[in-house]
Every structure is written in C-alpha cells, then in structure tokens.
Design a protein around this motif. Sequence first.
Motif, mmCIF file in Angstrom:
data_model
loop_
_atom_site.group_PDB
_atom_site.id
_atom_site.type_symbol
_atom_site.label_atom_id
_atom_site.label_comp_id
_atom_site.label_asym_id
_atom_site.label_seq_id
_atom_site.Cartn_x
_atom_site.Cartn_y
_atom_site.Cartn_z
ATOM 1 N N LYS A 1 0.839 -1.197 0.000
ATOM 2 C CA LYS A 1 0.000 0.000 0.000
ATOM 3 C C LYS A 1 0.872 1.244 0.000
ATOM 4 C CE LYS A 1 -3.888 -2.021 2.595
ATOM 5 N NZ LYS A 1 -4.757 -1.883 3.792
ATOM 6 N N THR B 1 -3.774 3.167 -0.739
ATOM 7 C CA THR B 1 -4.146 2.496 -1.982
ATOM 8 C C THR B 1 -3.274 1.269 -2.199
ATOM 9 O OG1 THR B 1 -4.826 4.582 -3.018
ATOM 10 C CG2 THR B 1 -4.343 2.728 -4.488
ATOM 11 N N VAL B 2 -3.895 0.134 -2.447
ATOM 12 C CA VAL B 2 -3.149 -1.092 -2.738
ATOM 13 C C VAL B 2 -2.614 -0.986 -4.170
ATOM 14 C CG1 VAL B 2 -3.265 -3.587 -3.001
ATOM 15 C CG2 VAL B 2 -4.557 -2.464 -1.174
#
Length: 347
Positions: free
Chosen positions: A154, A159-160
């Motif tokens: 992340k 956000t991955v």
Amino acid sequence: MVLGLVATSGYLTVELRKQEDKGVPEITNVGVLDGSDRAGGATKTRDKGGESWSRLENPARSVLRGSDGQVKAVFTDGARTATLTGPARTFTEPSSTSSKVSTTDWVRLMPEPWKKGADKQKWFKDWYAEYEAAKEDDLLAIAFQYVAGAKEKKDEQGTVYAGDANFGPLNANGAEGGDLRLEQSDFYDYLGVQYPFRDGVIGQPETARARSIDCSGYMRMVFGYRARYPLMSSDESGDGLPRTANGMARSKQGADILPLTGISPKDRPTGIDQLQPGDLVFFKLDTRTKQRLDHVGMVLGYDTEGHLLFVSSREEVNGPTIGDVGGVSRLDGNGYYAKTLRSAKRL
C-alpha cells in the motif's frame, strides 16, 4: 474507441493443467552468478578504471564492459529500458510451474531514449551513477509483485498498488477454454482510483474490476504506473504506451527487436536470441480479432533448463503468471505461445 476491441486473448483451446502443488512466488537473492549468461557473461565489478564501451548491431546498441571484460550494461538505440548487471535473483511461481528463472539482469527505465554517444551526456552520467548498484525494485521485480500469492503493498494514501492480481471478472457468457473472464481491466481498475491521462481523459475504475489487470493493463501497470513510462488513454491519444496489445505492437514507441511482418503462422519471427529481459512480446492467439494482435507479455529471462520465459496476465490462471496453465510460458520451441509469437519491442 470501441471498448469491445480485444486487448488479450480470451479464446484458448489448450486444456487446463491440474496443479498438484500450491505455493507462493519467490524472489531470492542467491549472490552473483559465475560464468556466462545470455546477456554476454555478466558478473558484477566495481572497478571503474578499466571500463570500456563498444557498439553492436541488430539491434543497434551500446555495451559497457568492466575491467574484466564482463558486460555491465546494455543500452539499445531508441529505447529507454536498460539492462544492468547486478546481484542474481531467482524468480519462481510454484503454484503454476516448476520453472525457475535465475538472472543477473536488472532492467530499469532511463529518463531519455538511448542513442549513440549518450554515455557522454550529463543526464546519463547522473542516471547511471544513481542506478549502477541500486537494489530498489526494477521492472522484473515489479512485474512479479502481481503473480499468484504476491504480498499486498500500500502507498501512503492506503491504496493497494501491488499484490496478487486477477485477470478480470467472470464472464457470464464464457466458459473454461473460451472467454471465461472479461477483458479490458486496466491498471486504474486494479488500483480502484481515477487516473488523469495527459490528454485530459480521466480513467474511471469499475468496482467489478477491482484488483484486476488484463494483459495490456498489466504492462501499463509495470511500465507506466510503477516505472512512470508515459501512458495513453487509448491507442490513438498521443505519445506514450497505448491501451491494447495491438496498439503497443504497432506504435512507434521504443525499438522493434523482432519487427512485425504479419499475423499468420508463417510470420512467426526467428532470432529470439536477440530478446532481452524487459522486452515486450506480442502474440496472435484469436482468429476473431482479425488483423489485431491480441496478447502481450514481458520477457523475464532463461529458466534453469535453458528455455526463454515471459510473464503475462492470462485468464486461465486469473492473473499474471509464468506458469504452464493453458500453455507453457516459453518463447522457444513449438509450444502454444512460441508458435503464436509475432513481434517484440524494447521500450
């Protein structure tokens, strides 16, 4: 653009192989390999006193050698990707194949395309000083961060941006061996965030495609979003990496290592020994796509049995793989993908 244009093949007739052993992909540092490898016998040296440059053709490129005569780096005219020699790594994907790729090649993106004499320019000297011995993720390591079992990563916003990726959502009208999963999942679908392209278009992720990247979306994730190669919103929106496999193959970006001469079986290229890790390879898998090429992958390197392997996102294993499901990932021989190879490009 018609969203229905096929970016990858969804129509494979190869019977899916059943895998007995499940595992997690690995990248292991096994130290510097001795002897000769496919890039010209590269071993790491830090002695700058005796470095020398030479020029080779087909494709036109500059080769940097250390004082011991071993290759330290290769730079191809018209391409931004450079192959540097570094510590050896072994890439494996035990859930889908017994193949292992051990390589001392590290593939990185330069700020400008290479041309003869660039070794004397400041931009290159600064770049090479920074990356000659760098151990941060290169294009090969980044690519392997999306295969089955890859660990999730992340960014600061949560956000991955890496981890086991899908190919796409299930197709209600598909079946195993033909259109099992939907195509058209781009890198921003995987991320689940809007992406502003340079032409003003905003990429809008679809919830159903979260954590999914089709074959061209996968290459755009690796080269574009992660390595910052310019990206186009479509195949016709300007300079940069196009949206589809066909657009990439036919674009003027980079250097054509295996030029495209046609899409029929007789147009299968020879001379795959010219390929290097990091090269994009293009395939013709599906007759329904007519004159369009419909699959793209990236050369990873030679496995321990001497076969040249590539990595790509495929519906059979639902994501990026170097595995044998639906056809072995070899570019040599007469396997499914080897016979459908049509061209290759070095970005």
